[in-house]
Design a protein around this motif. Structure first.
Motif, PDB file in Angstrom:
ATOM      1  N   VAL A 213       1.255  10.304   6.661  1.00  0.00           N
ATOM      2  CA  VAL A 213       0.380  10.128   5.499  1.00  0.00           C
ATOM      3  C   VAL A 213       0.166  11.454   4.770  1.00  0.00           C
ATOM      4  O   VAL A 213      -0.034  12.500   5.383  1.00  0.00           O
ATOM      5  N   ASN A 214       0.226  11.364   3.447  1.00  0.00           N
ATOM      6  CA  ASN A 214      -0.055  12.523   2.609  1.00  0.00           C
ATOM      7  C   ASN A 214      -1.569  12.575   2.368  1.00  0.00           C
ATOM      8  O   ASN A 214      -2.133  11.722   1.683  1.00  0.00           O
TER       9      ASN A 214
ATOM     10  N   SER B 268       1.250  -5.252  -6.645  1.00  0.00           N
ATOM     11  CA  SER B 268       1.282  -3.800  -6.462  1.00  0.00           C
ATOM     12  C   SER B 268      -0.070  -3.329  -5.959  1.00  0.00           C
ATOM     13  O   SER B 268      -1.068  -4.065  -6.009  1.00  0.00           O
ATOM     14  N   TRP B 269      -0.110  -2.103  -5.488  1.00  0.00           N
ATOM     15  CA  TRP B 269      -1.375  -1.486  -5.068  1.00  0.00           C
ATOM     16  C   TRP B 269      -2.369  -1.491  -6.226  1.00  0.00           C
ATOM     17  O   TRP B 269      -3.533  -1.850  -6.070  1.00  0.00           O
ATOM     18  N   GLU B 270      -1.905  -1.104  -7.394  1.00  0.00           N
ATOM     19  CA  GLU B 270      -2.801  -1.003  -8.549  1.00  0.00           C
ATOM     20  C   GLU B 270      -3.418  -2.355  -8.896  1.00  0.00           C
ATOM     21  O   GLU B 270      -4.545  -2.423  -9.387  1.00  0.00           O
TER      22      GLU B 270
ATOM     23  N   GLU C  33      -7.036   3.429   6.695  1.00  0.00           N
ATOM     24  CA  GLU C  33      -6.069   4.525   6.802  1.00  0.00           C
ATOM     25  C   GLU C  33      -6.745   5.801   7.322  1.00  0.00           C
ATOM     26  O   GLU C  33      -6.156   6.536   8.117  1.00  0.00           O
TER      27      GLU C  33
ATOM     28  N   THR D 149       0.849  -1.197   0.000  1.00  0.00           N
ATOM     29  CA  THR D 149       0.000   0.000   0.000  1.00  0.00           C
ATOM     30  C   THR D 149       0.881   1.241   0.000  1.00  0.00           C
ATOM     31  O   THR D 149       2.034   1.181   0.422  1.00  0.00           O
ATOM     32  N   PRO D 150       0.318   2.346  -0.469  1.00  0.00           N
ATOM     33  CA  PRO D 150       1.098   3.591  -0.481  1.00  0.00           C
ATOM     34  C   PRO D 150       1.323   4.139   0.931  1.00  0.00           C
ATOM     35  O   PRO D 150       2.101   5.061   1.109  1.00  0.00           O
ATOM     36  N   PHE D 151       0.628   3.580   1.901  1.00  0.00           N
ATOM     37  CA  PHE D 151       0.735   4.138   3.265  1.00  0.00           C
ATOM     38  C   PHE D 151       1.741   3.367   4.108  1.00  0.00           C
ATOM     39  O   PHE D 151       1.912   3.648   5.287  1.00  0.00           O
TER      40      PHE D 151
ATOM     41  N   ARG E 178      -6.714   9.044  -3.959  1.00  0.00           N
ATOM     42  CA  ARG E 178      -6.916   7.597  -4.038  1.00  0.00           C
ATOM     43  C   ARG E 178      -8.355   7.225  -3.682  1.00  0.00           C
ATOM     44  O   ARG E 178      -8.932   6.308  -4.272  1.00  0.00           O
TER      45      ARG E 178
ATOM     46  N   ASP F 184      -2.901  12.805  -1.173  1.00  0.00           N
ATOM     47  CA  ASP F 184      -2.802  11.510  -1.840  1.00  0.00           C
ATOM     48  C   ASP F 184      -3.968  10.608  -1.422  1.00  0.00           C
ATOM     49  O   ASP F 184      -4.572   9.927  -2.251  1.00  0.00           O
TER      50      ASP F 184
ATOM     51  N   HIS G 218      -8.669  -1.946  -2.047  1.00  0.00           N
ATOM     52  CA  HIS G 218      -8.376  -0.501  -2.035  1.00  0.00           C
ATOM     53  C   HIS G 218      -9.255   0.211  -1.013  1.00  0.00           C
ATOM     54  O   HIS G 218      -8.781   1.003  -0.207  1.00  0.00           O
TER      55      HIS G 218
END
Lengths: 187, 539
Positions: free
Chosen positions: B498-499, B468-470, B484, B342-344, B506, B502, B477
Motif C-alpha cells: 500500500v502507498n 469504479s472507486w470514484e 485498509e 478499490t485502489p488497494f 484518499r 495515497d 470509501h
C-alpha cells in the motif's frame, strides 16, 4: 484525537495535584504541551512565537488554576487560554494599558480588527486571516476543533452549549470562510 | 453557498503540517511551575465523570455484572449444597457441552445454553483443594484485569512515580458491585470475563464465540485454523502473563479506551487468507463485535507510536464507524450490500464488498435502555463460484463459526441491540465472465421478543457493483479506508504494497466528502490516524 481517557488521566493528575503532589503538574504539562504548541503554531504560523506563547499560556494557567471549574477537560481549558493568549498577543502592540493577565484566562477577548490581523504575524495566510476575522464564537469553534484537535463534545462543555449548537457554528463558520476566501480571490 | 467550497475549507483547515515543539520548551515550562497550585475541590468532584464508562456500554456492563453475580451465586449454591460428584452426575449433558476446565482451550463442540457457563465450576470441585485455591486466585486476577478492561473497575494508578499519593478516593473507587463480591463469587465468572478480555469484547452477555475449526478443508484453512487455535488459547497461562505484563514500551502511561496498555490483552488472531470459492463458498461468523481496538490504536497513534499489530482487529476498526445504512422499514433487520473496485486491490479483477446488518430502531416510548432485539445472531455469506473465484474476509478472525454451525441454534453468537449496525468487508476476485449473483448474505437470529428463529437473506449482484472507486458511496470509501488502515497497522500480507501517501490523500478526500455528516469529527480523527501511521511507518 482525544477521548475520555484523557479526561480520566487528567482527572487523576488534578486530584493528585489537589492532594499536594507537585509532580502531577509536570505530568499535566507533558501530556498537554504538544497540543497547546500545535494550536498556537497553527494560529500564529511561527514556531518560535508559538513556543513563547505556549510558555505564556502555562504561566496564565497556573495563575488562574483556582478558577478552573472542571466543567470541560483540563486540556480544553488550556486550549482556550492558549487561544486568548494568542489574541492578546495580536492586540499587544496597540495596547496602551496592559490587560490584567490574571483574568485573561477566563474572559474571552473581542476579535482583533481585520487590520490588526492583517498587519501582524498572521499575514501571508489568507485562510488563517479569514479564520481570525470570524466572530469570536465561530472563530473559537473552528480553531479548537481543527487546530486544537478538541472533540465537539468538549468544546460544547466548555462553551456551555449543546453539541448541536457547536455543529451549527461550525457550519456557519465554514460558510463564512468560504465566502470570505471567494471574495478575496475574486479581487 | 456552494457546499463544495465549505468542504474545501474544511479540508484546508484539517490539513496538517505538524512541527515538533522546539527542544527545551518542555523544560522551560516545567521550570515555571509555581510552588503552590490550588485546585478547586469541585474540579476533583467533576473529574469523576471521566471515571464513569461511556453510556453506550452501561447495558453491557450491567449485564456482565448480573451474569457475574448470577454465576457466582450459582457457584456458591453448588459448592455449599451438594456433594460434588452427585452434582456432576446430575448435569451430564451440561458437562459434555462445556465441561473443559477453564485452564484448557474451549472445545469445538456446540456450546450449551447460557447456564452451561457455570459448568467449569462444577467440575472444579473435583480437583484438589490447593488447586482450587490457586484457580480462585487466578480467577480473581483475571477478573480484576477483565473488569478494568471492561471499564467498570479502576486500573491501578498510572502515575509513574512511586512517591505520588493515590488518587482521591472517589476517583479510584470502582462501582460497589464489583469489589463487594466475595472471592468465591468472583470465580464464577472466570471463563466469562477472561473471554471478554481476550476477544476484546466489552460485556459478558456476548461471550466468546465457540470457534469453528471443525470439518475444515485442512490445506486451505491453515491460517484460519491458526487463528482459531490462537484465539482459543485465551485461557492458557500465557494469557495471564500477557494481562499482567507491564505496559509495552511503545506506549506511554496513558490509558486507551479506559484501559491501561498493560491490561489490554493483545493476542494475534492471524489474518484470513484468500479462499478458493470452489473449495469453500461459505463464510460464517458471529455478529458480536466491539470497537475497542480502534480506540486503542487511536491512542497509540496520538501518542506518536504505532500500535502493536496484535492489538489491531480489522473488524473492530470497521465497526467503529457507521456508514449511513438505513434501519429496516419493517422487520428486525435490514441487510445492505455494495461493492466496488478499490485502489488497494491486488488486481483489476478484485472488488471490495461491504455487507451491513442494521437492526431496527425501537421507538422512544417502547424503548427499554438499549433493548436487545435479537440473540445468537450469525451471518453466513455464500459466494457464487460461477462469479467469484476467490474471497477473503477482512477481520473477524476470532469470530469465525464453522459453516455447518450456522443453523445450529445452540451456538452462542452474541446479542444485538436496537439500532445496532454491523459491517463486514470482503475482498473478492471476480471471474472474467462474472455475471448475475455474486453472493448471498444470510442472517440467522433468535428474535428477542418471541424466541422464534428467523433468517433473512439478501443477494448482491454484479450489476449492483459500482464501476469504479470514484463512483462508490462516501460510506463505502470510508469503510474501505478504515479497513485498509487496519490492514496496514496489523501488518497484513495483503496490505504490504500500500502507498501510504495515497492512503492519506484518499482519507482527506473522504473527510471532505463527509464534512456535513454527523461523523465529520470522527472522520477527521481518522484522517489524523492515517497521517500519523504514514509518518511513523516511514521512519
Amino acid at each position: 484525537l482525544r477521548d475520555r481517557s484523557d479526561g480520566r488521566e487528567e482527572g487523576r493528575l488534578l486530584a493528585a495535584l489537589a492532594a499536594g503532589d507537585r509532580e502531577a503538574a509536570e505530568r499535566l504539562v507533558e501530556r498537554t504541551y504538544r497540543i497547546v504548541f500545535a494550536l498556537l503554531r497553527r494560529l500564529c504560523g511561527e514556531p518560535d512565537l508559538a513556543a513563547d506563547l505556549t510558555q505564556e499560556t502555562y504561566r496564565k494557567a497556573w495563575d488562574s488554576l483556582s478558577g478552573f471549574d472542571g466543567r470541560a477537560q483540563f486540556s480544553t481549558w488550556l486550549c482556550r487560554i492558549a487561544y486568548n493568549t494568542f489574541l492578546n498577543h495580536l492586540r499587544r502592540p496597540r495596547r496602551l494599558v496592559p490587560l490584567e493577565e490574571k483574568h485573561e484566562a477566563t474572559v474571552a477577548d473581542p476579535a482583533p480588527s481585520a487590520d490588526e490581523a492583517f498587519g501582524l504575524a498572521v499575514a501571508g495566510d489568507r485562510l488563517r486571516r479569514a479564520v481570525l476575522a470570524l466572530p469570536d464564537d465561530l472563530r473559537f469553534t473552528v480553531t479548537a476543533l481543527f487546530w486544537g484537535d478538541l472533540p465537539v463534545r468538549e468544546i460544547a462543555l466548555h462553551e456551555g452549549v449543546t453539541t448541536v449548537a457547536i455543529r451549527k457554528r461550525l457550519k456557519r463558520a465554514l460558510a463564512a470562510l468560504a465566502a470570505a476566501l471567494e471574495e478575496e480571490e475574486a479581487r | 453557498m456552494n457546499p463544495l467550497n465549505t468542504r474545501e475549507i474544511a479540508r484546508r483547515l484539517a490539513a496538517r503540517d505538524d512541527v515538533e515543539p522546539p527542544e527545551g520548551l518542555l523544560e522551560k515550562i516545567k521550570s515555571e511551575i509555581p510552588a503552590a497550585l490550588p485546585v478547586a475541590p469541585k474540579v476533583v468532584e467533576r473529574m469523576e465523570r471521566f471515571e464513569r464508562p461511556p453510556r453506550r456500554r452501561v447495558w453491557l456492563m450491567a449485564a456482565s455484572v448480573a451474569a457475574a453475580l448470577g454465576g457466582g451465586v450459582l457457584a456458591l449454591h453448588v459448592m455449599r449444597t451438594a456433594p460434588a460428584p452427585e452434582m456432576v452426575m446430575q448435569e451430564p449433558a451440561r458437562e459434555e457441552k462445556a465441561g473443559a476446565p477453564a485452564s484448557e482451550p474451549v472445545p469445538q463442540g456446540p456450546a450449551g445454553a447460557p447456564e452451561a457457563k457455570a459448568a467449569p465450576l462444577i467440575q472444579a470441585q473435583d480437583q484438589e483443594k490447593d488447586e482450587e485455591t490457586r484457580a480462585l486466585t487466578d480467577a480473581k486476577e483475571k477478573k480484576d484485569a477483565g473488569l478494568r478492561a471492561l471499564g467498570y473497575a479502576s486500573a491501578p494508578p498510572a502515575l509513574p512515580e512511586p512517591a505520588a499519593p493515590p488518587p482521591a478516593p472517589q476517583l479510584a473507587q470502582p462501582p460497589p458491585a464489583a469489589p463487594a463480591m466475595p472471592l468465591e463469587v468472583q470465580s464464577g465468572v472466570e471463563g466469562r470475563v477472561e473471554g471478554g478480555v481476550a476477544g476484546g469484547v466489552a460485556g459478558g452477555v456476548i461471550g466468546g464465540v465457540p470457534g469453528g475449526v471443525v470439518g475444515r478443508n485442512e490445506a486451505q484453512k491453515q491460517t484460519r485454523q491458526r487463528a482459531n487455535s490462537l484465539d482459543l488459547r485465551r485461557d492458557a497461562p500465557a494469557a495471564k502473563t500477557a494481562a499482567a505484563a507491564p505496559s509495552p514500551s511503545t506506549g506511554g502511561t496513558a490509558e486507551p479506551n479506559d484501559q491501561a496498555y498493560g491490561d489490554v490483552f493483545f493476542e494475534s488472531a492471524g489474518v484470513n487468507p484468500f479462499i478458493d470459492s470452489e473449495d469453500d463458498r461459505l463464510s460464517t461468523f458471529g455478529l458480536d463485535v466491539d470497537t475497542g481496538s480502534y480506540t486503542v490504536a487511536r491512542r497509540y497513534l496520538r501518542d506518536g507510536h504505532l500500535p502493536p499489530s496484535d492489538a489491531v482487529r480489522a473488524e473492530e476498526f470497521v465497526n467503529f464507524f457507521s456508514y449511513g445504512d438505513e434501519p429496516p422499514a419493517r422487520g428486525d433487520f435490514a441487510l445492505h450490500a455494495e461493492g466496488a473496485p478499490t485502489p488497494f486491490a491486488a488486481g483489476p479483477q478484485y472488488r471490495l464488498l461491504r455487507f451491513n446488518v442494521r437492526g431496527r430502531e425501537v421507538t422512544a416510548e417502547n424503548r427499554q435502555p438499549l433493548q436487545t432485539i435479537a440473540k445468537d445472531a450469525k451471518v453466513q455469506v455464500d459466494f457464487n463460484p460461477a462469479a467469484v473465484s476467490r474471497w477473503r474476509l477482512i477481520g473477524y478472525e476470532n469470530r469465525d463459526i464453522a459453516d455447518q454451525k450456522f443453523r445450529d441454534d445452540t451456538v452462542d453468537a452474541g446479542e444485538i441491540g436496537a439500532g445496532h449496525s454491523v459491517t463486514a468487508l470482503y475482498e473478492v476476485k471476480l471471474k472474467p465472465e462474472a455475471a448475475g449473483k455474486i453472493a448471498t448474505l444470510h442472517l440467522r437470529f433468535r428474535a428477542a421478543d418471541t424466541g422464534e428463529i428467523r433468517e433473512t437473506v439478501r443477494d448482491l449482484r454484479v450489476s449492483e457493483l459500482a464501476p469504479s472507486w470514484e463512483a462508490a458511496s462516501p460510506g463505502f470509501h470510508l469503510a474501505a479506508l478504515v479497513g485498509e488502515l487496519a490492514e496496514v497497522l496489523r501488518g497484513s500480507y495483503w496490505a504490504k504494497d500500500v502507498n501510504l501517501d495515497d492512503l492519506v490523500s484518499r482519507a482527506r478526500h473522504t473527510a471532505s466528502e463527509m464534512v456535513d455528516s454527523k461523523r465529520a469529527v470522527d472522520v477527521l480523527d481518522f484522517v489524523r490516524m492515517v497521517e500519523a501511521t504514514a509518518r511513523l511507518k516511514k521512519r
